[in-house]
Scaffold this active site. Structure first.
Site, mmCIF file in Angstrom:
data_model
loop_
_atom_site.group_PDB
_atom_site.id
_atom_site.type_symbol
_atom_site.label_atom_id
_atom_site.label_comp_id
_atom_site.label_asym_id
_atom_site.label_seq_id
_atom_site.Cartn_x
_atom_site.Cartn_y
_atom_site.Cartn_z
ATOM 1 N N HIS A 149 0.827 -1.203 0.000
ATOM 2 C CA HIS A 149 0.000 0.000 0.000
ATOM 3 C C HIS A 149 0.862 1.252 0.000
ATOM 4 C CE1 HIS A 149 0.704 -1.119 4.211
ATOM 5 N NE2 HIS A 149 0.677 0.170 4.487
ATOM 6 N N ARG A 192 -3.693 3.593 14.598
ATOM 7 C CA ARG A 192 -3.440 2.311 13.947
ATOM 8 C C ARG A 192 -3.081 1.215 14.944
ATOM 9 N NH1 ARG A 192 1.100 0.558 9.649
ATOM 10 N NH2 ARG A 192 1.641 -1.114 11.056
#
Ligand SMILES: O=C(O)CCC(=O)C(=O)O
Ligand SMILES: [Fe+2]
Length: 305
Positions: free
Chosen positions: A257, A273
């Protein structure tokens, strides 16, 4: 019975999950449904969630062992929960956050360590009015669409992954950078890897690879550019446009990503996160690598002619 609905968002990856409130404990049926969808779609988007750090941690924990972020600089962690890495471009105490430009080149999380992450769960807290999307590439498709001669070439190939190739690392706070380097010497991973749950093979390439082992720099750079261009073809990519409240969970075992920096940097972009530890260690620390660069190859040619 699970009330969850899975709505695909892209062909290569991406699906929206509706009908679940992630603040509540997950039933076993819901967890199974989410895990199946995760394996199939690689990137799952749960819109309109408002999780406290504790709730995000509890949800994430259902999908694996949480990383305590040992490979990250301590200043980038949530002050009360080291299971949460704070991705933020805000200035704190007159200093740019150590994560203000994280994820700006194509990567698979923690490929610069011997244990690649299993996945991650990102919760969008603040976002700029436009830009700052994140893209994921499906690395199963990337491998499966290579021609047989290239497949054979890379089948047993290994690559050297290097934290210093994290894009923009040199612009970060020097103490954070020194910490990252000290904690993460270059490591070697196979280029073809097998997903521990699906058993499918995928192509582990990205922009944090220094070289392939046993190849000259020239060969490495050209092959890497070709493989990266192939793997990030639009056909294999899902692009997510964030809304505050989105929880996005990705399978890091078959994807890479990139977080796009195309937004007004004076506007806050903040993500919390949780990271899932990899189940297997596929890498090893690179020590005393015998260089087979172009120079030594030419010398070898000279010696035999
Ligand atoms: O900020 C993002 O969109 C993603 C950053 C990133 O690479 C990550 O969290 O692993
Ligand atoms: Fe990442």
């Amino acid at each position: 019975m699970s009330m969850i609905k899975i709505i695909p968002l892209g062909f290569a990856a991406g699906a929206q999950v509706v009908g679940v409130d992630l603040r509540q404990p997950l039933s076993d049926a819901d967890q199974r449904r989410i895990n199946e969808a995760w394996l199939e779609h690689i990137v799952l988007v749960f819109p309109e969630q408002q999780l406290t750090p504790e709730e995000q941690i509890a949800f994430s924990r259902r999908f694996g062992v949480l990383d305590d972020h040992e490979s990250q600089a301590p200043s980038t962690l949530h002050p009360e929960h080291r299971e949460i890495l704070v991705l933020s471009n805000k200035v704190v105490g007159g200093k740019k956050s150590g994560t203000y430009n994280s994820g700006r080149n194509w990567h698979t999380d923690l490929s610069y360590t011997t244990r690649l992450a299993k996945g991650a769960i990102l919760h969008c807290k603040e976002k700029p009015p436009v830009g700052g999307d994140t893209m994921w590439a499906n690395l199963y498709l990337a491998l499966e669409t290579l021609t047989p001669p290239i497949r054979r070439l890379i089948e047993d190939l290994e690559a050297l992954h290097d934290v210093t190739l994290v894009r923009g690392i040199e612009q970060r706070d020097p103490t954070v950078v020194a910490e990252m380097k000290k904690r993460n010497p270059p490591v070697i991973h196979p280029v073809v890897r097998t997903h521990p749950e699906t058993g499918r093979k995928s192509l582990l390439v990205n922009q944090r690879i220094r070289r392939f082992l046993g190849m000259s720099d020239e060969e490495s750079q050209n092959l890497l550019a070709m493989l990266n261009a192939h793997a990030t073809s639009p056909e294999f990519v899902y692009r997510h446009r964030w809304s505050v409240g989105d929880v996005v969970m990705w399978d890091n075992r078959c994807s890479m990503h990139v977080a796009l920096g195309d937004f007004d940097q004076t506007k806050p972009r903040v993500m919390f996160r949780c990271s899932l530890e990899g189940e297997v260690e596929t890498g090893r620390i690179a020590r005393d690598l015998a260089g087979s660069d172009r120079e030594s190859m030419l010398q070898a040619v000279a010696a035999v002619s």
